[in-house]
Design a protein around this motif. Structure first.
Motif, short mmCIF file in Angstrom:
data_model
loop_
_atom_site.label_atom_id
_atom_site.label_comp_id
_atom_site.label_asym_id
_atom_site.label_seq_id
_atom_site.Cartn_x
_atom_site.Cartn_y
_atom_site.Cartn_z
N ARG A 1 2.12 8.12 26.19
CA ARG A 1 3.27 8.65 25.44
C ARG A 1 3.58 7.77 24.24
O ARG A 1 3.99 8.26 23.18
CB ARG A 1 4.48 8.77 26.37
CG ARG A 1 4.34 9.89 27.41
CD ARG A 1 5.65 10.17 28.12
NE ARG A 1 6.04 9.08 29.00
CZ ARG A 1 5.72 9.00 30.29
NH1 ARG A 1 4.97 9.96 30.84
NH2 ARG A 1 6.10 7.99 31.03
N LEU A 2 3.41 6.47 24.38
CA LEU A 2 3.61 5.58 23.23
C LEU A 2 2.61 5.90 22.12
O LEU A 2 2.97 5.94 20.93
CB LEU A 2 3.47 4.12 23.67
CG LEU A 2 4.65 3.47 24.38
CD1 LEU A 2 4.28 2.08 24.87
CD2 LEU A 2 5.86 3.39 23.44
N GLN A 3 1.39 6.10 22.49
CA GLN A 3 0.38 6.43 21.49
C GLN A 3 0.69 7.77 20.80
O GLN A 3 0.52 7.92 19.57
CB GLN A 3 -1.00 6.49 22.14
CG GLN A 3 -1.52 5.14 22.58
CD GLN A 3 -2.83 5.25 23.34
OE1 GLN A 3 -3.25 6.35 23.68
NE2 GLN A 3 -3.46 4.11 23.59
N VAL A 4 1.16 8.75 21.58
CA VAL A 4 1.53 10.05 20.98
C VAL A 4 2.69 9.87 20.01
O VAL A 4 2.70 10.44 18.90
CB VAL A 4 1.88 11.05 22.09
CG1 VAL A 4 2.48 12.32 21.47
CG2 VAL A 4 0.64 11.40 22.89
N ALA A 5 3.71 9.06 20.42
CA ALA A 5 4.86 8.86 19.55
C ALA A 5 4.46 8.16 18.26
O ALA A 5 4.93 8.50 17.17
CB ALA A 5 5.94 8.05 20.28
N VAL A 6 3.59 7.18 18.35
CA VAL A 6 3.13 6.49 17.15
C VAL A 6 2.35 7.45 16.25
O VAL A 6 2.51 7.47 15.01
CB VAL A 6 2.26 5.27 17.54
CG1 VAL A 6 1.62 4.67 16.30
CG2 VAL A 6 3.12 4.23 18.23
N GLY A 7 1.52 8.30 16.85
CA GLY A 7 0.77 9.26 16.05
C GLY A 7 1.65 10.27 15.36
O GLY A 7 1.43 10.62 14.18
N ILE B 1 9.64 5.77 21.64
CA ILE B 1 8.97 4.48 21.84
C ILE B 1 9.88 3.49 22.57
O ILE B 1 9.44 2.75 23.46
CB ILE B 1 8.50 3.91 20.48
CG1 ILE B 1 7.38 4.78 19.90
CG2 ILE B 1 8.03 2.46 20.62
CD1 ILE B 1 6.97 4.40 18.49
N GLU B 2 11.15 3.50 22.20
CA GLU B 2 12.11 2.60 22.86
C GLU B 2 12.24 2.92 24.34
O GLU B 2 12.27 2.03 25.18
CB GLU B 2 13.46 2.70 22.16
CG GLU B 2 14.49 1.72 22.72
CD GLU B 2 15.82 1.80 21.99
OE1 GLU B 2 16.69 0.97 22.25
OE2 GLU B 2 15.98 2.71 21.13
N ARG B 3 12.36 4.23 24.68
CA ARG B 3 12.50 4.61 26.08
C ARG B 3 11.24 4.23 26.88
O ARG B 3 11.34 3.71 28.00
CB ARG B 3 12.74 6.11 26.20
CG ARG B 3 14.14 6.55 25.77
CD ARG B 3 14.46 7.94 26.28
NE ARG B 3 13.52 8.94 25.79
CZ ARG B 3 13.68 9.61 24.65
NH1 ARG B 3 14.72 9.36 23.87
NH2 ARG B 3 12.78 10.50 24.26
N GLU B 4 10.09 4.48 26.30
CA GLU B 4 8.86 4.14 27.01
C GLU B 4 8.71 2.63 27.15
O GLU B 4 8.20 2.15 28.18
CB GLU B 4 7.65 4.71 26.28
CG GLU B 4 7.60 6.23 26.21
CD GLU B 4 7.62 6.89 27.57
OE1 GLU B 4 7.13 6.25 28.55
OE2 GLU B 4 8.12 8.03 27.68
N ALA B 5 9.13 1.88 26.15
CA ALA B 5 9.07 0.42 26.26
C ALA B 5 10.00 -0.09 27.36
O ALA B 5 9.66 -1.02 28.11
CB ALA B 5 9.43 -0.22 24.92
N GLU B 6 11.20 0.55 27.48
CA GLU B 6 12.11 0.17 28.56
C GLU B 6 11.50 0.49 29.93
O GLU B 6 11.63 -0.29 30.88
CB GLU B 6 13.44 0.89 28.39
CG GLU B 6 14.25 0.41 27.19
CD GLU B 6 15.51 1.24 27.00
OE1 GLU B 6 15.67 2.25 27.71
OE2 GLU B 6 16.32 0.88 26.12
N LYS B 7 10.83 1.63 30.04
CA LYS B 7 10.18 1.97 31.30
C LYS B 7 9.07 0.97 31.63
O LYS B 7 8.92 0.54 32.78
CB LYS B 7 9.61 3.38 31.23
CG LYS B 7 10.67 4.49 31.20
CD LYS B 7 10.01 5.85 31.15
CE LYS B 7 11.06 6.96 31.12
NZ LYS B 7 10.44 8.31 31.06
N LEU B 8 8.31 0.62 30.60
CA LEU B 8 7.25 -0.36 30.83
C LEU B 8 7.83 -1.71 31.26
O LEU B 8 7.29 -2.39 32.14
CB LEU B 8 6.42 -0.54 29.57
CG LEU B 8 5.42 0.58 29.24
CD1 LEU B 8 4.77 0.32 27.89
CD2 LEU B 8 4.35 0.66 30.33
N ASP B 9 8.93 -2.08 30.63
CA ASP B 9 9.58 -3.34 30.98
C ASP B 9 10.07 -3.32 32.43
O ASP B 9 9.89 -4.29 33.18
CB ASP B 9 10.73 -3.62 30.02
CG ASP B 9 11.42 -4.94 30.33
OD1 ASP B 9 10.77 -6.00 30.14
OD2 ASP B 9 12.58 -4.92 30.78
#
Length: 470
Positions: A263-269, A285-293
């Protein structure tokens, strides 16, 4: 002192007994051989004195005086000695036993080869004498055994069994050497075989073969080496479980990380293709980063609990107060969703245990939050504390009113990354795993079962020592 000491002690005494047995056997064999050699001749102080008397009479009185002495020999002294010339003819014409004559000649040759001091000091060397008559012919004088008196025959044939009568130092040294060699070989084999098996097992474990076990090959041992083998099996099993859990964790983490990273890659694209949607892409990207954290944090917590031993529990925790605090926090968080939590305690006053307060609080909080997540709105999660005096344990129960878990999945809900499809759980499936590891780190037990009225019950048992506060 352990069993190994008693084995060495037994080996020492076995060596001693074998040495004594070998020396005794050597003495008996030597004595029997000596008796068989001297069985045809009388030997002893009386026979020697009588023989010397006859020799002196013959030496100074001549043949006539010797004949007179032999003819008038007292009956209470037994038969007089035999006097035999070189042709084997006895002076008085008596019958001469051939074996006695042969033994007397051998003893004479043996006595003539000894030093005077040795000959004087041994009565057995003085039971044969030689007298030369007027013609210069040698006359052999000796007592056959049948001629000796019965009391003297007994004493002569049964001399004291003295260690000095044989080569005692050499016999002792040989016996000790043979006995010690035999016992040492047995002990070395008894100890070296399991040690070699342990050495092979350690070598296999160092090569990554953690499934090797040695307890079966030492099933009959109850000493320290057997305990070492069982300890090795326990260590190997722990290492095997640890490596297996780490491999499973690595596999599960890599699987869980794929979705948010994708999902991060899709958002960046999307942000690169359409700059107008940059804010939306950044929010994603922020939400996915929080999930990863959050995922990495839970994985690290689980990894620490599985890979590290629990540090010493230096905190004294009141379990009643701890559960009340967890219930208050959960009640505050669930007010907006219409879910309720009820805490009851059947323990009077306070109940203090030695534990790591922060770790235990987080474990209980994970279970209560999981129950609140699965219980429907306008329902109640029940949190109960009991004390079992007989087992000296505290029993904590967290029960919800949700759909429960299929019976075939009850044993899997504590596995990392497990999520029941029937319960429709969210998250990463690490909360209950972390909670169980934390409870086990306190030497406790955690399990789950479905309620008869619907919902899931999670049971936690914490062991003694338990002491009331104050």
């Amino acid at each position: 002192m352990g069993r190994l000491f008693w084995k060495i002690f037994a080996g020492f005494w076995l060596t001693l007994l074998l040495t004594v047995g070998v020396v005794t056997a050597a003495l008996v064999i030597r004595e029997e051989a000596r008796r068989s050699e001297e069985s045809v001749l009388a030997a002893g102080p009386r026979s020697s004195i009588a023989l010397r008397t006859a020799w002196s009479v013959a030496q100074y009185g001549g043949e006539s005086a010797l004949r007179a002495l032999l003819s008038s020999w007292p009956e209470h002294e037994g038969q007089p000695p035999l006097v035999v010339d070189e042709q084997g003819v006895e002076l008085l014409g008596r019958v001469v036993p051939p074996e006695a004559l042969q033994a007397a000649r051998e003893r004479l040759a043996e006595s003539q080869g000894l030093r005077e001091g040795e000959r004087v000091g041994d009565w057995r060397r003085r039971n044969v004498r030689v007298w030369r008559d007027a013609a210069g012919r040698e006359q052999l004088m000796f007592f056959p055994l049948s001629a000796a008196r019965a009391p003297e025959r007994t004493s002569e044939r049964a001399p004291s069994l003295s260690l000095a009568s044989i080569e005692t130092p050499i016999a002792l040294a040989l016996a000790a050497l043979l006995a010690s060699l035999g016992v040492s070989a047995l002990l070395a084999r008894h100890f070296s075989r399991p040690i070699r098996k342990l050495q092979d097992a350690f070598q296999a474990a160092s090569n990554g073969q953690l499934g090797v076990r040695v307890a079966q090959t030492m099933a009959g041992r109850r000493d320290e080496i057997g305990e070492l083998g069982r300890e090795f099996d326990g260590m190997a099993q722990q290492l095997q479980q640890l490596v297996g859990s780490q491999n499973r964790l690595l596999h599960d983490v890599s699987h869980e990380l794929r979705s948010p990273l994708a999902r991060l890659q899709v958002a960046v694209g999307l942000a690169r293709q359409n700059p107008a949607q940059l804010d939306t892409a950044l929010n994603r990207i922020e939400r996915e980063a929080e999930k990863l954290d959050a995922l990495v944090g839970e994985v690290l917590s689980l990894s620490r609990l599985e890979a590290q031993k629990l540090q010493r529990a230096d905190d004294y925790v009141d379990v009643v107060e701890l559960l009340a605090s967890v219930a208050d926090d959960a009640r505050f968080e669930s007010e907006g969703s219409g879910r309720h939590i009820l805490f009851t305690s059947n323990v009077e006053g306070e109940r203090v245990i030695r534990a790591r307060g922060e770790l235990l609080h987080r474990a209980l909080e994970n279970v209560v939050r999981n129950a609140l997540r699965h219980t429907p709105p306008d329902s109640t999660v029940e949190l109960n504390l009991d004390h079992n005096p007989a087992a000296q344990t505290l029993h904590i129960t967290i029960a919800d009113a949700g759909p429960g878990v299929p019976e075939n999945e009850l044993g899997s809900i504590f596995d990392p990354f497990f999520r029941s499809e029937a319960a429709g759980s969210g998250g990463y499936g690490l909360g209950l795993s972390i909670a169980q590891r934390a409870i086990e780190a306190h030497a406790g037990r955690m399990y789950a079962r479905n309620r008869s009225t619907g919902g899931l019950e999670v049971h936690i048992e914490l062991p003694a020592p338990l002491t009331p506060a104050g």
